[in-house]
Design a protein around this motif. Structure first.
Motif, mmCIF file in Angstrom:
data_model
loop_
_atom_site.group_PDB
_atom_site.id
_atom_site.type_symbol
_atom_site.label_atom_id
_atom_site.label_comp_id
_atom_site.label_asym_id
_atom_site.label_seq_id
_atom_site.Cartn_x
_atom_site.Cartn_y
_atom_site.Cartn_z
ATOM 1 N N GLN A 208 84.475 129.673 -48.683
ATOM 2 C CA GLN A 208 84.915 131.059 -48.789
ATOM 3 C C GLN A 208 83.895 131.989 -48.141
ATOM 4 N N GLU A 209 82.640 131.537 -48.119
ATOM 5 C CA GLU A 209 81.600 132.335 -47.474
ATOM 6 C C GLU A 209 81.687 132.185 -45.962
ATOM 7 N N GLY A 210 81.350 133.231 -45.254
ATOM 8 C CA GLY A 210 81.293 133.177 -43.803
ATOM 9 C C GLY A 210 79.966 132.587 -43.337
ATOM 10 N N LEU A 211 80.018 131.841 -42.251
ATOM 11 C CA LEU A 211 78.804 131.201 -41.724
ATOM 12 C C LEU A 211 78.744 131.405 -40.217
ATOM 13 N N LEU A 212 77.606 131.917 -39.744
ATOM 14 C CA LEU A 212 77.393 132.124 -38.318
ATOM 15 C C LEU A 212 76.038 131.537 -37.930
ATOM 16 N N VAL A 213 75.997 130.909 -36.759
ATOM 17 C CA VAL A 213 74.742 130.399 -36.207
ATOM 18 C C VAL A 213 74.540 131.061 -34.849
ATOM 19 N N ILE A 214 73.400 131.703 -34.636
ATOM 20 C CA ILE A 214 73.118 132.381 -33.371
ATOM 21 C C ILE A 214 71.823 131.826 -32.793
ATOM 22 N N SER A 222 77.987 129.035 -33.324
ATOM 23 C CA SER A 222 78.977 128.444 -34.214
ATOM 24 C C SER A 222 79.373 129.460 -35.269
ATOM 25 N N GLY A 223 80.561 129.246 -35.839
ATOM 26 C CA GLY A 223 81.043 130.134 -36.898
ATOM 27 C C GLY A 223 82.293 129.561 -37.533
ATOM 28 N N ASN A 224 82.565 129.912 -38.772
ATOM 29 C CA ASN A 224 83.770 129.416 -39.439
ATOM 30 C C ASN A 224 84.809 130.527 -39.544
ATOM 31 N N SER A 225 86.010 130.140 -39.966
ATOM 32 C CA SER A 225 87.131 131.086 -39.992
ATOM 33 C C SER A 225 86.890 132.222 -40.982
ATOM 34 N N SER A 226 86.161 131.940 -42.074
ATOM 35 C CA SER A 226 85.887 133.004 -43.043
ATOM 36 C C SER A 226 85.066 134.124 -42.410
ATOM 37 N N ALA A 227 84.119 133.746 -41.531
ATOM 38 C CA ALA A 227 83.297 134.762 -40.864
ATOM 39 C C ALA A 227 84.152 135.648 -39.965
ATOM 40 N N TRP A 228 85.065 135.013 -39.198
ATOM 41 C CA TRP A 228 85.909 135.822 -38.301
ATOM 42 C C TRP A 228 86.800 136.766 -39.115
ATOM 43 N N LYS A 229 87.314 136.295 -40.268
ATOM 44 C CA LYS A 229 88.166 137.153 -41.096
ATOM 45 C C LYS A 229 87.374 138.337 -41.653
ATOM 46 N N MET A 230 86.146 138.074 -42.076
ATOM 47 C CA MET A 230 85.347 139.167 -42.635
ATOM 48 C C MET A 230 85.065 140.244 -41.606
ATOM 49 N N PHE A 231 84.858 139.820 -40.349
ATOM 50 C CA PHE A 231 84.609 140.788 -39.280
ATOM 51 C C PHE A 231 85.909 141.260 -38.626
ATOM 52 N N GLN A 232 87.059 140.815 -39.202
ATOM 53 C CA GLN A 232 88.388 141.222 -38.721
ATOM 54 C C GLN A 232 88.594 140.872 -37.250
ATOM 55 N N MET A 233 88.211 139.647 -36.897
ATOM 56 C CA MET A 233 88.388 139.142 -35.546
ATOM 57 C C MET A 233 89.602 138.208 -35.515
ATOM 58 N N GLN A 234 90.453 138.388 -34.510
ATOM 59 C CA GLN A 234 91.661 137.569 -34.406
ATOM 60 C C GLN A 234 91.366 136.166 -33.923
ATOM 61 N N LYS A 235 90.292 135.990 -33.152
ATOM 62 C CA LYS A 235 89.959 134.677 -32.599
ATOM 63 C C LYS A 235 88.445 134.498 -32.622
ATOM 64 N N PRO A 236 87.971 133.254 -32.566
ATOM 65 C CA PRO A 236 86.526 133.013 -32.591
ATOM 66 C C PRO A 236 85.826 133.689 -31.413
ATOM 67 N N ARG A 237 84.566 134.036 -31.613
ATOM 68 C CA ARG A 237 83.770 134.689 -30.575
ATOM 69 C C ARG A 237 82.589 133.796 -30.167
ATOM 70 N N ILE A 238 82.822 132.488 -30.113
ATOM 71 C CA ILE A 238 81.757 131.569 -29.733
ATOM 72 C C ILE A 238 81.304 131.887 -28.305
ATOM 73 N N VAL A 292 70.561 131.605 -38.975
ATOM 74 C CA VAL A 292 71.785 131.280 -39.705
ATOM 75 C C VAL A 292 72.129 132.481 -40.571
ATOM 76 N N LEU A 293 73.385 132.964 -40.440
ATOM 77 C CA LEU A 293 73.839 134.133 -41.190
ATOM 78 C C LEU A 293 74.892 133.689 -42.199
ATOM 79 N N LEU A 294 74.647 133.934 -43.464
ATOM 80 C CA LEU A 294 75.588 133.610 -44.537
ATOM 81 C C LEU A 294 76.211 134.897 -45.037
ATOM 82 N N LEU A 295 77.543 134.955 -45.014
ATOM 83 C CA LEU A 295 78.275 136.160 -45.393
ATOM 84 C C LEU A 295 79.036 135.901 -46.695
ATOM 85 N N ILE A 296 78.777 136.714 -47.714
ATOM 86 C CA ILE A 296 79.410 136.547 -49.025
ATOM 87 C C ILE A 296 80.179 137.818 -49.346
ATOM 88 N N ASN A 297 81.480 137.626 -49.635
ATOM 89 C CA ASN A 297 82.329 138.772 -49.971
ATOM 90 C C ASN A 297 82.067 139.167 -51.425
#
Length: 532
Positions: A208-214, A222-238, A292-297
């Protein structure tokens, strides 16, 4: 060229000797007339008197030619019977060969022929030699290409996926064996990497948490679908810059901080939601390689905290009001400041405030019980229409005071439910329909059997609810118009009890309202109890 040149020179000398012998015989027989009959002028024929005077020449005027007595070949011929000489022409790059033969009357017959120098011959041969060389190079290229293709064809056709199955040159065997071993190692490593990637993807995609690696250049690896949803992105931004997700200053400062090797966290507001971002640097050999960025709603947590604070404030306020009144009236009576005939009036006020306090506590307990799913009541088969009639009967006196009329649309409708809870839900909705209605208003209850569900719709034509308050009217102690809450009465828990009661019975709730046109609340319940 040198050998051929010498050979041709000797051959010319031999031919000149033979030619001179033939001509000498003809001249001795017929004289100069014989020479005049010769038409061929390839070789030069000169007939010279004993004193060196030119008697005949087939290529020049004999009378204009100089005396030839000093010529080497003439002198040798007069002495020994024949003579030879060679003279080079620097201007024409050619050599003239002379052969002289003495005749019986001491005259000399000389025959000469020219021979080009070896360099002239070589230059004349350059064009054909170049042509031959070009043809030979082309043929050599074609042949070599054909031979090379034949040689490398088996190598080009080697199946590198299965090198052990190839049968070609023995010399290539060790190479194929090494390729085979490397292929096995690479396949093993790829399979391990694929499994790790799949496991990582399964884990991250189900978070459920968003995960981004930069990386250290702020590029998203890298990134998971939860991260894209939190940032309101329609598609991955790898592969894109992480700043393309959010350009807020707080976000930018946190990225800069983590890429300096410092841990940190920041709370972001994205699309009405509260996101807690925890940033951790990734280091290798004391060098920051990325983060590594961990995003928690935390929207629900923040809302719950806000509701808890509001609930504490509201319940304190709601409890304080009747308690203050009870305490004040009791203090007045205790101090003897009330006349005897007014004691009953003050006691009645104390009783009313105590009842209000009891009702508030009972409603609070009831909401808590519904929230926890704990009730002391049993499920039973009910006629919803009868429950509605009973509620309207209890509220008739209150409705008559405000001249509000009830309308019931529906017949006998059976529902498996909990009577006290269903009764409480309908009672609170109808009570609100009366309280927040206009003079001579209406409250209508519509019942519909939908097959596997029952719909109960309570509609009034009262003051309505503003759009900005419609999402919050079901919160505990929330009032739309706080200034008139004391005049209207109630505990502020009515709609909260409705919401939790509908949820406890497994139903759904929908609100539609317009200012000065009234409100309509639609509830849908399953006919049978759904058990887990």
């Amino acid at each position: 060229m040198a050998i051929l040149y010498q050979h041709f020179g000797k051959q010319i000398n031999t031919e000149l000797g033979k030619e001179a012998s033939y001509l000498a015989y003809g001249v001795e027989q017929n004289g100069v007339d014989y020479l005049n009959q010769i038409k061929e002028k390839d070789d030069r024929i000169t007939y010279i008197a004993e004193d060196g005077t030119v008697l005949y020449d087939n290529q020049a005027d004999a009378s204009s030619m100089e005396n030839n007595s000093d010529r080497k070949e003439i002198q040798e011929a007069l002495k020994s019977g024949s003579g030879r000489a060679e003279r080079d022409s620097k201007t024409l790059s050619q050599k003239t060969i002379y052969y002289a033969l003495r005749l019986s009357d001491n005259t000399v017959l000389r025959v000469s022929s020219t021979q080009f120098s070896v360099w002239v011959l070589l230059m004349e041969m350059v064009p054909p030699m170049i042509g031959i060389a070009v043809v030979m190079l082309i043929l050599a290229g074609l042949v070599s290409m054909h031979m090379a293709n034949k040689i490398v064809e088996p190598i080009n056709n080697v199946d590198l996926e299965h090198p052990e199955e190839n049968q070609i040159y023995e010399e290539v065997g060790p190479l194929l064996s090494k390729i085979y071993k490397q292929n096995r190692q690479i396949r093993s490593q790829l399979e391990a990497a694929r499994r790790n990637q799949e496991e990582f993807t399964i884990i991250t995609e189900n978070m459920q948490e968003g995960l981004l690696v930069i990386d250290s250049y702020t590029m998203i690896l890298s990134g998971n679908s939860s991260a894209w949803k939190m940032f309101q992105m329609q598609k991955p931004r790898i592969g894109e810059c992480v700043y393309s997700l959010n350009r807020g200053e707080e976000f930018r400062l946190m990225i800069e901080q983590v890429l300096r090797g410092e841990h940190g966290s920041v709370r972001l507001h994205l699309g009405g939601e509260v996101i807690q971002m925890i940033a951790n640097p990734v280091t290798r050999e004391q060098r920051v390689e990325g983060a590594v960025l961990l995003l928690i709603n935390e929207t629900e947590k923040v809302e719950r905290e806000q509701l808890r604070r509001e609930f504490s404030a509201n319940v304190s306020h709601e409890l304080m009001t009747p308690l203050t009144a009870v305490s004040g009236f009791a203090e007045i009576i205790r101090n003897g400041m009330v006349r005897q005939e007014d004691v009953q009036k003050f006691a009645g006020r104390i009783y009313d405030e105590a009842q209000r306090l009891i009702a508030l506590i009972e409603d609070t307990i009831r909401v808590s019980q519904l929230d926890e799913g704990e009730t002391p009541y049993d499920w039973e088969e009910l006629d919803v229409c009868q429950v509605v009639r009973d509620v309207c009967g209890r509220l008739k006196e209150i409705a008559d005071k405000k001249n509000v009329h009830f309308y019931i649309d529906g017949d006998k409708t059976m529902l498996y439910s909990v009577r006290p809870i269903l009764d409480e839900i309908i009672y609170n909705l109808c009570d609100n329909g009366i309280k927040y209605n206009k003079e001579d208003g209406t409250v209508s209850i519509h019942l519909r059997d939908l097959g596997e569900q029952v719909e109960i719709r309570v509609k009034d034509n009262g003051i309505g609810i503003p759009p900005e308050d419609q999402k919050r009217v079901f919160e505990r102690f929330y009032r739309v118009d706080k200034s008139h809450s004391k005049e209207i009465g109630g505990t502020g828990l009515g709609l909260s009890i409705v919401k939790h009661g509908v949820g406890f019975l497994g139903g759904t709730l929908d609100l539609a309202s317009e200012i000065d046109k009234g409100s309509e609340i639609t509830m849908t319940f399953p006919k049978e109890r759904k058990t887990v």
